[in-house]
Design a protein around this motif. Structure first.
Motif, PDB file in Angstrom:
ATOM      1  N   ILE A  63       0.872  -1.173   0.000  1.00  0.00           N
ATOM      2  CA  ILE A  63       0.000   0.000   0.000  1.00  0.00           C
ATOM      3  C   ILE A  63       0.907   1.220   0.000  1.00  0.00           C
ATOM      4  O   ILE A  63       1.782   1.347   0.852  1.00  0.00           O
ATOM      5  CB  ILE A  63      -0.900   0.050   1.254  1.00  0.00           C
ATOM      6  CG1 ILE A  63      -1.575  -1.292   1.509  1.00  0.00           C
ATOM      7  CG2 ILE A  63      -1.900   1.182   1.166  1.00  0.00           C
ATOM      8  CD1 ILE A  63      -2.502  -1.739   0.423  1.00  0.00           C
ATOM      9  N   ILE A  73      -2.697   0.448  -4.323  1.00  0.00           N
ATOM     10  CA  ILE A  73      -2.613  -0.914  -3.811  1.00  0.00           C
ATOM     11  C   ILE A  73      -1.892  -1.738  -4.876  1.00  0.00           C
ATOM     12  O   ILE A  73      -2.389  -1.856  -6.004  1.00  0.00           O
ATOM     13  CB  ILE A  73      -4.008  -1.494  -3.522  1.00  0.00           C
ATOM     14  CG1 ILE A  73      -4.732  -0.647  -2.490  1.00  0.00           C
ATOM     15  CG2 ILE A  73      -3.905  -2.937  -3.067  1.00  0.00           C
ATOM     16  CD1 ILE A  73      -6.169  -1.056  -2.236  1.00  0.00           C
ATOM     17  N   LEU A  90      -9.034  -3.343  -0.426  1.00  0.00           N
ATOM     18  CA  LEU A  90      -7.979  -4.220   0.087  1.00  0.00           C
ATOM     19  C   LEU A  90      -8.384  -5.683  -0.028  1.00  0.00           C
ATOM     20  O   LEU A  90      -7.598  -6.533  -0.446  1.00  0.00           O
ATOM     21  CB  LEU A  90      -7.671  -3.901   1.552  1.00  0.00           C
ATOM     22  CG  LEU A  90      -6.797  -2.702   1.853  1.00  0.00           C
ATOM     23  CD1 LEU A  90      -6.671  -2.525   3.355  1.00  0.00           C
ATOM     24  CD2 LEU A  90      -5.434  -2.864   1.238  1.00  0.00           C
ATOM     25  N   ILE A 104       0.448  -6.588   5.213  1.00  0.00           N
ATOM     26  CA  ILE A 104       0.178  -5.268   4.646  1.00  0.00           C
ATOM     27  C   ILE A 104       1.435  -4.430   4.832  1.00  0.00           C
ATOM     28  O   ILE A 104       1.820  -4.118   5.954  1.00  0.00           O
ATOM     29  CB  ILE A 104      -1.025  -4.593   5.344  1.00  0.00           C
ATOM     30  CG1 ILE A 104      -2.263  -5.480   5.296  1.00  0.00           C
ATOM     31  CG2 ILE A 104      -1.298  -3.222   4.751  1.00  0.00           C
ATOM     32  CD1 ILE A 104      -2.770  -5.750   3.908  1.00  0.00           C
ATOM     33  N   ALA A 124      -7.280  -2.155   7.049  1.00  0.00           N
ATOM     34  CA  ALA A 124      -6.734  -3.512   7.209  1.00  0.00           C
ATOM     35  C   ALA A 124      -7.375  -4.208   8.402  1.00  0.00           C
ATOM     36  O   ALA A 124      -7.660  -5.401   8.363  1.00  0.00           O
ATOM     37  CB  ALA A 124      -5.225  -3.446   7.374  1.00  0.00           C
TER      38      ALA A 124
END
Length: 142
Positions: A63, A73, A90, A104, A124
């Protein structure tokens, strides 16, 4: 009958000189008999592993957040329309890459706001991705 009528009563005096002498002797005794030891660091013997590194690398979802507040992304620009919408983006990116529980990796520009990074972390969390790391770059030596 008061036989001491004209005499004033003398106030008792406390002589501090012997007290000071005694304290100096005690101080010298304490200084001579005290041992000073340094505590540098804790001596820790870490365990050693003989296993080879795992050939499987963790699945990473990159990210990127730039200084102007734009998000990407996996190097694909993504519009930020709120945390829930970004959480769905996501989830879709992880599903497209067939990642079950990705790491992540947040790469934020030095000029990016804290809120932009917190938005990514909150998205997230909403999706259920608990492994979060931050990417940095090494300073160039001048």
């Amino acid at each position: 009958m008061n036989f001491r009528r004209g005499r004033a009563r003398e106030e008792p005096e406390i002589n501090f000189i012997p007290l000071i002498d005694l304290l100096l002797v005690i101080l010298i005794f304490v200084m001579v008999t005290t041992t000073y030891s340094k505590y540098n660091e804790l001596q820790i013997n870490l365990p050693e592993a003989t296993a080879e590194k795992s050939p499987d690398r963790p699945q990473v979802l990159n990210i990127a957040v730039d200084a102007s507040g734009k998000y990407a992304i996996n190097n694909v620009a993504t519009n930020f329309n709120g945390v829930p919408a970004f959480a769905n983006a996501l989830r879709d990116a992880a599903a497209a890459s067939q990642m079950k529980d990705p790491v992540i990796a947040i790469g934020a520009d030095a000029g990016a706001t804290h809120q932009a990074v917190v938005n990514v972390m909150e998205a997230a969390r909403l999706v259920g991705f608990t492994k979060i790391s931050f990417t940095t770059q090494a300073k160039s030596g001048k």
